[in-house]
Design a protein around this motif. Structure first.
Motif, PDB file in Angstrom:
ATOM      1  N   GLN A   1       0.812  -1.220   0.000  1.00 61.47           N
ATOM      2  CA  GLN A   1       0.000   0.000   0.000  1.00 61.47           C
ATOM      3  C   GLN A   1       0.845   1.270   0.000  1.00 61.47           C
ATOM      4  OE1 GLN A   1      -3.238  -0.612  -0.439  1.00 61.47           O
ATOM      5  NE2 GLN A   1      -2.621  -2.780  -0.325  1.00 61.47           N
ATOM      6  N   ASN A   2       2.136   1.136   0.201  1.00 58.83           N
ATOM      7  CA  ASN A   2       3.037   2.294   0.211  1.00 58.83           C
ATOM      8  C   ASN A   2       3.139   2.883  -1.193  1.00 58.83           C
ATOM      9  OD1 ASN A   2       5.535   3.911   0.192  1.00 58.83           O
ATOM     10  ND2 ASN A   2       5.942   2.995   2.191  1.00 58.83           N
ATOM     11  N   GLN A   3       3.160   4.203  -1.292  1.00 56.98           N
ATOM     12  CA  GLN A   3       3.272   4.855  -2.601  1.00 56.98           C
ATOM     13  C   GLN A   3       4.528   4.430  -3.345  1.00 56.98           C
ATOM     14  OE1 GLN A   3       3.001   9.070  -1.870  1.00 56.98           O
ATOM     15  NE2 GLN A   3       0.752   9.072  -1.971  1.00 56.98           N
ATOM     16  N   LEU A   4       5.580   4.091  -2.611  1.00 58.80           N
ATOM     17  CA  LEU A   4       6.832   3.687  -3.247  1.00 58.80           C
ATOM     18  C   LEU A   4       6.692   2.361  -3.981  1.00 58.80           C
ATOM     19  CD1 LEU A   4       9.373   4.580  -0.404  1.00 58.80           C
ATOM     20  CD2 LEU A   4       8.826   5.921  -2.444  1.00 58.80           C
ATOM     21  N   ALA A   5       5.713   1.551  -3.579  1.00 63.15           N
ATOM     22  CA  ALA A   5       5.509   0.240  -4.208  1.00 63.15           C
ATOM     23  C   ALA A   5       5.125   0.368  -5.681  1.00 63.15           C
ATOM     24  CB  ALA A   5       4.452  -0.547  -3.452  1.00 63.15           C
ATOM     25  N   LYS A   6       4.634   1.539  -6.076  1.00 61.91           N
ATOM     26  CA  LYS A   6       4.196   1.754  -7.458  1.00 61.91           C
ATOM     27  C   LYS A   6       5.347   2.181  -8.367  1.00 61.91           C
ATOM     28  CE  LYS A   6      -0.256   3.335  -5.637  1.00 61.91           C
ATOM     29  NZ  LYS A   6      -1.193   4.484  -5.517  1.00 61.91           N
ATOM     30  N   LYS A   7       6.488   2.514  -7.769  1.00 58.46           N
ATOM     31  CA  LYS A   7       7.619   2.992  -8.549  1.00 58.46           C
ATOM     32  C   LYS A   7       8.427   1.838  -9.132  1.00 58.46           C
ATOM     33  CE  LYS A   7       8.486   7.420  -6.236  1.00 58.46           C
ATOM     34  NZ  LYS A   7       8.690   8.224  -7.469  1.00 58.46           N
TER      35      LYS A   7
ATOM     36  N   LEU B   1       5.766 -17.959   1.456  1.00 53.11           N
ATOM     37  CA  LEU B   1       5.935 -17.906   2.904  1.00 53.11           C
ATOM     38  C   LEU B   1       5.658 -16.530   3.482  1.00 53.11           C
ATOM     39  CD1 LEU B   1       9.151 -20.040   3.572  1.00 53.11           C
ATOM     40  CD2 LEU B   1       6.769 -20.722   3.774  1.00 53.11           C
ATOM     41  N   ASN B   2       5.734 -15.485   2.657  1.00 56.54           N
ATOM     42  CA  ASN B   2       5.637 -14.129   3.196  1.00 56.54           C
ATOM     43  C   ASN B   2       4.399 -13.361   2.746  1.00 56.54           C
ATOM     44  OD1 ASN B   2       8.473 -13.922   4.487  1.00 56.54           O
ATOM     45  ND2 ASN B   2       8.911 -14.625   2.420  1.00 56.54           N
ATOM     46  N   GLY B   3       3.575 -13.989   1.909  1.00 59.21           N
ATOM     47  CA  GLY B   3       2.364 -13.321   1.473  1.00 59.21           C
ATOM     48  C   GLY B   3       2.639 -12.232   0.443  1.00 59.21           C
ATOM     49  N   SER B   4       1.617 -11.469   0.106  1.00 59.06           N
ATOM     50  CA  SER B   4       1.736 -10.444  -0.929  1.00 59.06           C
ATOM     51  C   SER B   4       1.651  -9.027  -0.365  1.00 59.06           C
ATOM     52  CB  SER B   4       0.629 -10.642  -1.981  1.00 59.06           C
ATOM     53  OG  SER B   4      -0.651 -10.604  -1.365  1.00 59.06           O
ATOM     54  N   ASN B   5       1.696  -8.904   0.965  1.00 60.09           N
ATOM     55  CA  ASN B   5       1.588  -7.574   1.584  1.00 60.09           C
ATOM     56  C   ASN B   5       2.885  -6.783   1.532  1.00 60.09           C
ATOM     57  OD1 ASN B   5      -1.117  -7.902   2.305  1.00 60.09           O
ATOM     58  ND2 ASN B   5      -0.575  -8.961   4.204  1.00 60.09           N
ATOM     59  N   ILE B   6       4.012  -7.484   1.340  1.00 58.99           N
ATOM     60  CA  ILE B   6       5.309  -6.834   1.248  1.00 58.99           C
ATOM     61  C   ILE B   6       5.847  -7.007  -0.163  1.00 58.99           C
ATOM     62  CG2 ILE B   6       7.661  -6.730   2.168  1.00 58.99           C
ATOM     63  CD1 ILE B   6       5.614  -6.031   4.240  1.00 58.99           C
ATOM     64  N   VAL B   7       6.344  -5.905  -0.751  1.00 68.82           N
ATOM     65  CA  VAL B   7       6.863  -5.976  -2.122  1.00 68.82           C
ATOM     66  C   VAL B   7       8.267  -5.374  -2.186  1.00 68.82           C
ATOM     67  CG1 VAL B   7       4.576  -5.918  -3.178  1.00 68.82           C
ATOM     68  CG2 VAL B   7       5.800  -3.782  -2.745  1.00 68.82           C
ATOM     69  N   PRO B   8       9.120  -5.878  -3.090  1.00 65.96           N
ATOM     70  CA  PRO B   8      10.454  -5.314  -3.275  1.00 65.96           C
ATOM     71  C   PRO B   8      10.456  -4.256  -4.380  1.00 65.96           C
ATOM     72  CG  PRO B   8      10.308  -7.415  -4.421  1.00 65.96           C
ATOM     73  CD  PRO B   8       8.949  -7.153  -3.804  1.00 65.96           C
ATOM     74  N   VAL B   9      11.235  -3.204  -4.186  1.00 65.32           N
ATOM     75  CA  VAL B   9      11.410  -2.161  -5.199  1.00 65.32           C
ATOM     76  C   VAL B   9      12.913  -1.883  -5.312  1.00 65.32           C
ATOM     77  CG1 VAL B   9      10.849   0.194  -5.898  1.00 65.32           C
ATOM     78  CG2 VAL B   9       9.203  -1.124  -4.546  1.00 65.32           C
ATOM     79  N   PRO B  10      13.476  -1.884  -6.532  1.00 68.95           N
ATOM     80  CA  PRO B  10      14.913  -1.640  -6.691  1.00 68.95           C
ATOM     81  C   PRO B  10      15.339  -0.280  -6.131  1.00 68.95           C
ATOM     82  CG  PRO B  10      13.987  -2.529  -8.716  1.00 68.95           C
ATOM     83  CD  PRO B  10      12.825  -2.207  -7.811  1.00 68.95           C
ATOM     84  N   LEU B  11      16.493  -0.267  -5.485  1.00 69.16           N
ATOM     85  CA  LEU B  11      17.077   0.969  -4.957  1.00 69.16           C
ATOM     86  C   LEU B  11      18.193   1.389  -5.897  1.00 69.16           C
ATOM     87  CD1 LEU B  11      17.307   3.114  -2.751  1.00 69.16           C
ATOM     88  CD2 LEU B  11      18.741   1.521  -1.447  1.00 69.16           C
ATOM     89  N   ASP B  12      17.961   2.427  -6.650  1.00 66.95           N
ATOM     90  CA  ASP B  12      18.863   2.837  -7.720  1.00 66.95           C
ATOM     91  C   ASP B  12      19.916   3.805  -7.198  1.00 66.95           C
ATOM     92  OD1 ASP B  12      20.034   3.284 -10.139  1.00 66.95           O
ATOM     93  OD2 ASP B  12      18.401   4.484 -10.984  1.00 66.95           O
ATOM     94  N   GLU B  13      21.009   3.234  -6.672  1.00 67.73           N
ATOM     95  CA  GLU B  13      22.093   4.061  -6.147  1.00 67.73           C
ATOM     96  C   GLU B  13      23.459   3.584  -6.639  1.00 67.73           C
ATOM     97  OE1 GLU B  13      22.094   6.815  -4.490  1.00 67.73           O
ATOM     98  OE2 GLU B  13      19.929   6.990  -4.094  1.00 67.73           O
ATOM     99  N   GLY B  14      23.467   2.749  -7.673  1.00 71.94           N
ATOM    100  CA  GLY B  14      24.727   2.309  -8.272  1.00 71.94           C
ATOM    101  C   GLY B  14      25.545   1.375  -7.400  1.00 71.94           C
ATOM    102  N   GLU B  15      24.915   0.726  -6.426  1.00 70.90           N
ATOM    103  CA  GLU B  15      25.614  -0.211  -5.537  1.00 70.90           C
ATOM    104  C   GLU B  15      25.119  -1.632  -5.783  1.00 70.90           C
ATOM    105  OE1 GLU B  15      27.784  -0.998  -3.472  1.00 70.90           O
ATOM    106  OE2 GLU B  15      28.656   0.790  -2.581  1.00 70.90           O
TER     107      GLU B  15
END
Length: 304
Positions: free
Chosen positions: A180-186, A255-269
């Protein structure tokens, strides 16, 4: 040298105590101590160093343990195959940073290879304790990461402790956020995007060095910061407080459900996740099976 003596040594290492091992083996402490000393005398090495606070596995003992495990495993396979003996409980202990994929692989291993009796241990714990667990052979395998920030210090520390690092995969850092976090849409985010959100991280206790942090970019200040000790609490806070944490990006809905999502962190690391093992030991059969399942889980869920 008797097979029973090898089993005694394995049990003492597993328990970390002569007294506790004797209790589990249903023999007296003096009898167990005598058996181990006789074995040490016969093979000409010191397996355990004895101090005022207890015992510790010596460098020679660590190497001996690797061979002892293999001999006992092979003997039990023969007994089961030709003497119809009931298989002994399977033993394995893993220490890991708080990675869902490490737990997924553990579940898959037990589902496929667990029998009626087994004794497995999965410890999601602090970085320092992972290193100590593998050093003392309390755990056969440890799982942790290195990055450009901590790699030099961590690899030197592992070397000093007699441990080897084996890379599993490289990953671009991701944030985990509530669906539900706005960042999840990025498609990706930057550190700048994260400034107004609470940062969640795993506390490292008295060894709270930046080099031991489980999250990359841990040296960058955050206005809102919360430290937790377990993954379930962290995930609940991600949802409840609309926060974020930084990790590998590997997350299974199984195992973790669909409530948590990963979003790439674009910092060149990037980060390198791997497993560590004592350089004097050889992996047990169950440890090798676990690593096989670990590679399968990573291949399935790793976002390349």
């Amino acid at each position: 040298m008797k097979l029973q003596q090898l089993k005694y040594v394995i049990e003492v290492v597993r328990c970390g105590s002569i007294n506790e091992a004797a209790r589990r083996l249903y023999i007296s402490q003096p009898s167990l101590s005598k058996a181990v000393k006789e074995l040490e005398k016969e093979i000409g090495i010191t397996i355990f160093t004895r101090t005022s606070t207890g015992i510790a596995l010596s460098s020679d003992g660590a190497e001996f343990l690797g061979y002892a495990r293999q001999v006992v495993e092979q003997a039990e396979l023969l007994e089961h195959r030709y003497l119809n003996a009931a298989p002994s409980p399977q033993l394995l202990s893993i220490s890991t940073q708080h990675y869902a994929f490490a737990v997924n692989a553990f579940v898959d291993m037990i589902k496929k290879y667990g029998q009626e009796k087994y004794q497995f241990t999965m410890r999601e714990t602090r970085t320092y304790e992972i290193i100590e667990d593998v050093k003392s052979l309390k755990s056969e395998i440890g799982i942790l990461y290195v990055s450009s920030f901590n790699e030099k210090v961590m690899l030197q520390l592992l070397k000093e402790q007699g441990l080897e690092f084996h890379e599993l995969f490289q990953a671009t850092p991701h944030i985990f956020v509530s669906a539900q976090n706005q960042l999840a849409k990025k498609k990706s985010v930057t550190l700048k995007d994260l400034e107004k959100y609470p940062r969640l991280s795993f506390e490292q206790g008295e060894f709270n060095s930046f080099y031991y942090a489980e999250e990359i970019f841990s040296t960058i200040p955050s206005k809102q910061s919360i430290q937790v000790s377990d993954r379930a609490t962290l995930f609940n806070l991600l949802i409840g407080l609309n926060g974020y944490t930084i990790s590998t990006g590997i997350l299974s809905e199984d195992l973790n459900g669909s409530n948590i999502v990963p979003v790439p962190l674009d910092e060149g690391e990037f980060i390198r996740v791997g497993w560590v093992v004592h350089n004097k030991t050889q992996l047990s059969r169950m440890a090798r099976i676990y690593l096989e399942e670990l590679h399968k889980v990573i291949e399935k869920y790793h976002q390349k």
